[in-house]
Structures are given as structure tokens and as C-alpha cells.
Design a protein around this motif. Structure first.
Motif, mmCIF file in Angstrom:
data_model
loop_
_atom_site.group_PDB
_atom_site.id
_atom_site.type_symbol
_atom_site.label_atom_id
_atom_site.label_comp_id
_atom_site.label_asym_id
_atom_site.label_seq_id
_atom_site.Cartn_x
_atom_site.Cartn_y
_atom_site.Cartn_z
ATOM 1 N N PRO A 155 -6.489 -30.316 37.443
ATOM 2 C CA PRO A 155 -5.745 -30.033 36.011
ATOM 3 C C PRO A 155 -5.937 -29.090 35.149
ATOM 4 O O PRO A 155 -6.449 -28.436 34.716
ATOM 5 N N ARG A 157 -2.275 -28.759 32.992
ATOM 6 C CA ARG A 157 -2.370 -29.487 31.388
ATOM 7 C C ARG A 157 -1.442 -28.593 30.776
ATOM 8 O O ARG A 157 -0.996 -28.824 29.357
ATOM 9 N N GLN A 168 2.158 -28.529 36.158
ATOM 10 C CA GLN A 168 1.770 -28.420 35.272
ATOM 11 C C GLN A 168 0.190 -28.414 36.185
ATOM 12 O O GLN A 168 -0.506 -28.120 35.024
ATOM 13 N N HIS A 169 -0.075 -28.512 36.748
ATOM 14 C CA HIS A 169 -1.729 -28.727 37.898
ATOM 15 C C HIS A 169 -1.760 -28.333 39.523
ATOM 16 O O HIS A 169 0.012 -27.768 39.808
ATOM 17 N N ASN A 198 2.260 -34.130 36.778
ATOM 18 C CA ASN A 198 0.963 -34.835 36.343
ATOM 19 C C ASN A 198 0.762 -36.300 37.701
ATOM 20 O O ASN A 198 -0.642 -36.302 38.359
ATOM 21 N N TYR A 340 -12.301 -37.954 28.605
ATOM 22 C CA TYR A 340 -11.756 -37.495 28.769
ATOM 23 C C TYR A 340 -12.031 -37.764 30.950
ATOM 24 O O TYR A 340 -10.569 -37.700 31.530
ATOM 25 N N SER A 415 -4.396 -42.530 28.728
ATOM 26 C CA SER A 415 -4.454 -40.995 28.210
ATOM 27 C C SER A 415 -5.230 -41.062 27.184
ATOM 28 O O SER A 415 -5.298 -41.422 26.540
#
Length: 452
Positions: A155, A157, A168-169, A198, A340, A415
Motif C-alpha cells: 500500500p 496510498r 496508488q499502490h 485501490n 489501519y 476506511s
């Protein structure tokens, strides 16, 4: 004739000056790019072994023409040098003492990255942000000691290029052109970074990274056979091909997830032995054992023995030489898990424990493993459901408790930013309690105890 001889001497001198480990990697690159003997390169000015902060000595950037017949577009190919042992003299890496007859060189791998060239681009110079990305990943590896493996997920992010993108990962693949290379100091694999969205990361976490990579390879728009990253890609493979998500959900329901664990902060304490009479706890019997962990990003599927697909055997995730052989049973347990990592608590129960497997939250020096009743090799069982062996905590989740846990964990799919912490889940009859909250900072830098 004299000038020719002098040139040969110069070339021979340059060859002798190149570290032997580096020379073998360069030779491997030249097999693919024989006409690019002097590629564009990002070089670390102050080397890591001289006190610099960047562990990679070099990142070379090659132009790859692709293969139109195979739907492989022209792209830039980035290759790192420094995660493996380039020098062999101990200045960065110590020799591999556990590899037996086939030792690995340094970390045993270098990183690569393939970035598509925009069709309308006239710029002949590759962007340097992928080099910075590889350097950042190398820092993580050096600082944490965690090696990356094929199928791992990372990840990030944020957009990989620091701009605005859905990519993004990252997932870790095997480079399709760079095969394992034998150097004077051991073997080196080439692991390719693949940019993902994502949703693709989420499903890689639930299912497995290798399976998602296979899906991405099937169409040029999502990477194609060589898994080339396109930062302009806006839709995930599941948005482009919805039937793949439906099939994945069916497979998960039947077979469960191959993700055996993630890195995460946690603490635990032993709950006092339950007194059935009056259903109260005896405060004088409470023994608190706080386990510390360091703040590591959730990033990887465990490939170091916890589980490969189909296995339900337990293997200790640590290799400490002074681990006691005696198990310390616990009367009950309260586990506090960082927000998380909360979504992985749902995955652990739904896609692992429910399918007769185990799942581990691993910190730098501590691990806690949830165990299904059918798992073999565990230190816990129905009579003693909680225990500690050295740095390893185990919690047995009985079959009867699984549906209740899944009902209780309904909000954890949100989230982490939207969770109203602390969240507490308690099953008094099992003397078991989970808390979703940030572990106390003063505990995160402490070495956890080996209970003997």
C-alpha cells in the motif's frame, strides 16, 4: 595500432574497477540491451557504505522497444543495483550464512519497474520519479529487514508519480526478461514493481497478489504480459471486466484467502482467570504482559514459512536462537490492534479462520497468530486456547465463535479514517477481548519479553 592498444588497456582497466557483483548484473542487462552499453542512470552521490541515506548505488534506465505483435508497447525499464551484494567485502551486506550450497547475494533481489511511454510523447528522456520510488522501497527493506517476495502487495496510498492518478499502490511480480543471476556472492532475482489501483490492492489483500497479477496480464490496458505500468490508467481490472470480480468472490467463498499475514502494530495483556461464580473477575490474579511492536506499513503476504496455499501447518515466524521450548499458557487475552490493520481482522476470520487456516499480525519482534481448530502444529488447543512461545502469541478461534465475530465486525470494513476508535469487541465466556485503537506509544519501542 598504438591508440588501439591504449583503448584496449583503458577498457580492461575500467572492467577491473567495476565491483564483481555489479559486473555480473550489468552482463545480465547487456543480454537484453546489447546496444545500450551506457544507459541513462541515476547515481547516488554519497554511497550508503560511506554514510549516505540511499541504499541503491545506481538505477539504470533502459529504452525497451516492446513487441507490437504481442501487444507490448514501448516503455522505460528501470533496474536497481544495491539490494544485492555488489562488492563482496562486507561494506554493505554480510555473507549469507543460511543459504547452504546456494547462498543469496545480499537481500537476494534487485528491483525493476516498467513505465509505458505515452504514444504522443516526444521526450526521449525517462522520468526520474520511478528511480526515487525504487530508492524509497530499498530504504524500507534496509531499515525493516523485510525482504520483498513475488506476490507481495505494498500500500502506497498516493499516486506513485506524486501527481493525480488512480495508480496508488504496488504489487510485486517477477521481471519477465530478467532471470535469476548467479554472482560471485550468491544468486539475485529481479522483482518487478507493478502499479495498481485501490480496488486491485484490496482484492490482492483478500485473495492473493499472484492471482491479481495474472488478471492484469490478460489485457494490454491493465499491463499486458509484461505488466507495464500506465499512470494514465483510470479503471481497475474489475471495472473493465466485472466478471473477474464475480469469479473472485466465488473462489474466496469456497477456498478462502492465500494471504497468511500482515505487518501491524499491536499490544496484548493477559486477562485474569474467569471466576464462574457471580461471573466476576478476580483483580488480584491479573497479570499484564505488554507486547511491543514497531510501526511498519501493512504490505506483504508472508512467504517465510507461515503458509503457502493449501497448508494448515504452523511454522514459527521468528528465528531467534534463544526461544524457550516451554509454552506459557494465558488465562484470557485482550488484544489491541492498530486501526489501519482493522480490515485485516475481518479477512482473518472470514477468509482464513473460517476455511481452517491461520492468520498472523507480525511486528518487528513480535507476532500474534489466530488459529483455526483444524490447524496442526499450534501451541494452543480447545483446552488451552491462548498461549505464548517466545515472541509468538497464539489465539485459538473456536468454530462456534466465527459467525458471531463476523456479525460483530461489520463496521471494520470502513476506511481506518472513518472508524470511531476505540472499538471494543468482547466475548466474556471465552475470556477474549479485541480492541481497535492506537497502541500506547510508550509500548511501541520496547522489546517484547520472551516468556520462559
Amino acid at each position: 595500432m598504438a591508440s588501439s592498444t591504449n583503448q584496449e588497456k583503458d577498457d580492461s582497466l575500467k572492467l577491473r574497477m567495476v565491483p564483481r557483483g555489479l559486473q555480473k548484473l550489468i552482463e545480465q542487462c547487456l543480454k537484453i540491451y546489447p546496444d545500450q552499453t551506457n544507459p541513462l542512470q541515476v547515481t547516488t552521490v554519497l554511497k550508503y557504505w560511506l554514510g549516505g541515506q540511499d541504499p541503491l548505488d545506481y538505477i539504470s534506465m533502459y529504452h525497451n522497444a516492446g513487441d507490437q505483435d504481442k501487444n507490448i508497447p514501448p516503455h522505460w525499464h528501470y533496474i536497481s543495483f544495491g539490494l544485492s551484494d555488489l562488492h563482496g567485502d562486507g561494506r554493505v551486506h554480510l555473507p549469507d550464512t543460511i543459504g547452504g550450497l546456494e547462498p543469496r547475494s545480499g537481500m537476494g533481489f534487485e528491483l525493476t519497474f516498467r513505465l509505458v511511454k505515452p504514444a504522443d510523447s516526444t521526450d526521449e528522456k525517462p522520468p526520474t520519479w520511478p528511480a526515487n520510488l525504487l530508492q524509497a522501497l530499498a530504504k524500507y527493506v534496509f531499515q525493516s529487514g523485510n525482504r520483498l517476495c513475488f506476490g507481495d502487495n505494498i500500500p502506497w496510498r498516493r499516486s506513485l508519480d506524486g501527481k493525480t492518478s488512480s495508480v496508488q499502490h504496488m504489487l510485486i511480480a517477477e521481471d519477465p526478461q530478467m532471470s535469476r543471476t548467479e554472482t560471485p556472492f550468491g544468486w539475485v532475482d529481479f522483482l518487478q514493481i507493478v502499479g495498481v489501483t485501490n480496488e486491485e490492492l484490496e482484492q490482492a489483500s483478500r485473495w492473493n497478489g499472484k492471482g491479481i497479477l495474472n488478471l492484469l496480464q490478460k489485457d494490454p490496458t491493465t499491463g499486458g504480459p509484461w505488466l507495464i505500468t500506465d499512470m494514465a490508467r483510470s479503471k481497475s481490472v474489475f471495472e473493465l471486466f466485472p466478471e473477474t470480480l464475480r469469479q473472485l468472490e466465488i473462489d474466496l467463498e469456497k477456498e478462502g484467502s492465500d494471504l497468511a499475514g500482515v505487518n501491524a502494530d499491536f499490544t496484548f495483556k493477559e486477562l485474569p482467570k474467569m471466576i464462574i461464580k457471580k461471573e466476576i473477575l478476580d483483580p488480584e490474579e491479573e497479570i499484564t504482559k505488554s507486547i511491543s511492536s514497531c510501526n511498519i506499513e501493512i504490505k506483504k503476504e508472508f512467504n517465510d514459512g507461515l503458509e503457502h496455499s493449501g497448508s494448515s501447518d504452523m511454522v514459527n515466524p521468528f528465528h531467534h536462537s534463544q526461544v524457550p521450548s516451554r509454552v506459557s499458557p494465558l488465562n484470557g487475552i485482550e488484544l489491541t490492534l492498530a486501526p489501519y490493520a482493522a480490515k485485516f481482522l475481518v479477512l482473518a476470520i472470514k477468509d482464513r479462520i473460517r476455511n481452517g487456516r491461520h492468520f498472523t499480525f507480525k511486528a518487528q519482534n513480535m507476532a500474534v497468530t489466530f488459529v483455526a481448530e483444524s490447524v496442526t502444529g499450534a501451541i494452543v488447543d480447545k483446552e488451552t486456547p491462548y498461549g505464548v512461545l517466545g515472541y509468538w502469541v497464539q489465539i485459538l478461534i473456536p468454530n462456534s465463535l466465527i459467525p458471531r465475530m463476523l456479525d460483530a465486525f461489520g463496521d471494520l470494513s470502513k476506511s481506518a479514517d472513518n472508524l470511531k476508535i476505540p472499538l471494543t469487541y468482547e466475548w466474556p465466556e471465552h475470556n477474549l477481548k479485541f480492541v481497535i485503537d492506537n497502541p500506547p506509544p510508550e509500548l511501541l519501542n520496547q522489546q517484547g519479553p520472551i516468556l520462559a
